[in-house]
Scaffold this active site. Structure first.
Site, mmCIF file in Angstrom:
data_model
loop_
_atom_site.group_PDB
_atom_site.id
_atom_site.type_symbol
_atom_site.label_atom_id
_atom_site.label_comp_id
_atom_site.label_asym_id
_atom_site.label_seq_id
_atom_site.Cartn_x
_atom_site.Cartn_y
_atom_site.Cartn_z
ATOM 1 N N ARG A 181 0.802 -1.186 0.079
ATOM 2 C CA ARG A 181 0.006 -0.009 0.185
ATOM 3 C C ARG A 181 0.909 1.228 0.046
ATOM 4 O O ARG A 181 0.226 2.504 -0.420
ATOM 5 C CB ARG A 181 -0.734 0.152 1.154
ATOM 6 C CG ARG A 181 -2.121 -0.670 1.074
ATOM 7 C CD ARG A 181 -3.249 0.001 0.345
ATOM 8 N NE ARG A 181 -3.993 0.892 0.996
ATOM 9 C CZ ARG A 181 -3.965 2.130 0.657
ATOM 10 N NH1 ARG A 181 -3.136 2.595 -0.518
ATOM 11 N NH2 ARG A 181 -4.584 3.004 1.451
ATOM 12 N N LYS A 182 2.033 1.043 0.313
ATOM 13 C CA LYS A 182 3.133 2.399 0.236
ATOM 14 C C LYS A 182 3.530 2.551 -1.110
ATOM 15 O O LYS A 182 3.731 1.600 -1.938
ATOM 16 C CB LYS A 182 4.270 2.045 1.197
ATOM 17 C CG LYS A 182 3.429 1.526 2.612
ATOM 18 C CD LYS A 182 2.638 2.586 3.281
ATOM 19 C CE LYS A 182 2.270 2.346 4.534
ATOM 20 N NZ LYS A 182 1.562 1.088 4.848
ATOM 21 N N LEU A 183 4.219 3.860 -1.193
ATOM 22 C CA LEU A 183 4.762 4.180 -2.468
ATOM 23 C C LEU A 183 5.957 3.297 -3.153
ATOM 24 O O LEU A 183 5.860 2.830 -4.244
ATOM 25 C CB LEU A 183 5.384 5.780 -2.538
ATOM 26 C CG LEU A 183 4.317 6.586 -2.869
ATOM 27 C CD1 LEU A 183 3.262 6.893 -1.700
ATOM 28 C CD2 LEU A 183 5.132 7.943 -3.008
#
Length: 383
Positions: A181-183
């Site tokens: 879910r993170k960059l």
């Protein structure tokens, strides 16, 4: 209609090639790629030292351990965060103490921290919530003279800036996430950054069972040196497979941030002046990477948050409820961690949602999301 997801990691041929190289090398556990990833991440985030871990939660745990937080201490944390932020202090025997957040940024403030400090306060965990940079300097100005350690939970923060520098750049301790879910993603994985060389060295030992000789040193020796274990450690290692992906992802970061801010600007422009929908934005002291583009649904909008989520789902748009209120979770209900009402947290948790935002989101799909958000207003106008 094709479903529009809330998030998709940006992975491709370069990551596949990097993984293939690691597999062919025969060294897939923690080794040279992890060391390279640590060096490059430290440079990118302007940190003195970086220690790769199995995830952000374990990085937070190690941060508290090396900072000397333990039994009888209190750690001030936002409730408006994923529950791991509060769980980490409990792992070291400390009490997480929940405070409220700013209604615009969703981040803690120096004023909120000040009101919660007691003689037992040993640390504060501040969060760059959804990628919005917390006002780090104001909180350090408050806490440093009191000997209170400020730990930055930068799980969502890679690519965000605070006063012209990467978030976490000025932190004595910061924890990062590489969840999908993170960059930046390594599948699972985390990083601890610190300005304290001694803490970094200890964290490296602790993540590897507190062995006096690293697994890498043993592996490269024909006759492995004997090891000893001076304290109780953990198995919080990252693998070279993960690190190889992380190195590629780190090189993509400027382009990822540019694209996410471009998409976020499209949402913001489309929602400008729409009554009852307040989108998140940049605070005055920095820029967001828009890890999450969240919108607060107010009373002027025709639908409440739950009804809007259902409406979007019917349009094949997969939005998500906003950040949780950890103090309302069963694990913390009735806990001494909850000392005062948290009205802003409860309001944001009940009334915000996260819109689809990912690198590959094209103009047509974004237009579908925007049209779905505006459609209930047209019904009211023509009702």
């Amino acid at each position: 209609m094709t479903r529009i997801n809330v998030m998709k990691p940006w992975l491709g041929a370069d990551e596949i090639h990097a993984l293939t190289e690691v597999i062919e090398s025969g060294w897939v556990a923690q080794g040279p790629r992890v060391a390279q990833f640590e060096r490059e991440f430290a440079v990118a985030m302007q940190a003195d030292h970086a220690v790769a871990t199995s995830n952000c939660t374990t990085a937070l745990h190690l941060a508290l351990v090396v900072a000397g937080v333990g039994d009888g201490n209190e750690v001030i944390v936002p409730s408006f965060s994923f529950i791991a932020t509060a769980n980490a202090p409990t792992y070291v025997g400390a009490l997480p103490v929940f405070i409220d957040v700013d209604p615009v940024t969703g981040c803690v403030t120096a004023e909120g921290v000040a009101a919660a400090i007691t003689h037992r306060t040993r640390a504060v965990i501040i969060v760059d919530q959804g990628g919005v940079p917390v006002d780090f300097g104001a909180i350090r100005t408050l806490c440093d003279p009191l000997g209170i350690v400020v730990i930055e939970d930068a799980a969502c923060g890679a690519g965000s800036t605070y006063r012209g520098r990467p978030v976490g750049a000025g932190a004595v301790l910061a924890a990062w996430s590489f969840h999908p879910r993170k960059l930046l993603t390594t599948g699972e994985g985390g990083m601890l950054t610190t300005s304290n060389a001694g803490w970094a060295e200890r964290a490296r030992r602790l993540r590897e069972h507190a062995m006096s000789v690293s697994a890498a040193d043993r592996q490269t020796s024909i006759l492995a040196p004997p090891e000893s274990y001076a304290e109780i450690g953990f198995n919080y290692r990252m693998t070279d497979l993960q690190a190889a992906v992380g190195i590629v992802q780190l090189g993509r970061l400027p382009e990822i941030v540019r694209r996410r801010r471009e998409i976020a600007a499209g949402y913001t422009a489309a929602l400008a002046g729409v009554g009852g929908l307040r989108p998140v934005g940049d605070p005055g002291w920095g820029t967001s990477n828009f890890q999450s583009y969240w919108v607060e649904v107010g009373v002027d909008y025709p639908l409440n948050r739950e009804a809007l989520l259902l409406h979007l789902a019917e349009a094949s748009v997969s939005a998500r409820r906003g950040i949780m209120a950890a103090h309302l979770q069963p694990a913390y209900v009735g806990s001494p961690s909850v000392r005062s009402p948290l009205p802003v947290t409860e309001s944001l948790t009940a009334n915000t949602l996260i819109l689809p935002l990912y690198h590959q989101l094209d103009a047509a799909d974004q237009a579908t999301v925007i049209d779905a958000l505006l459609a209930p207003l047209a019904v009211v106008r023509h009702g």
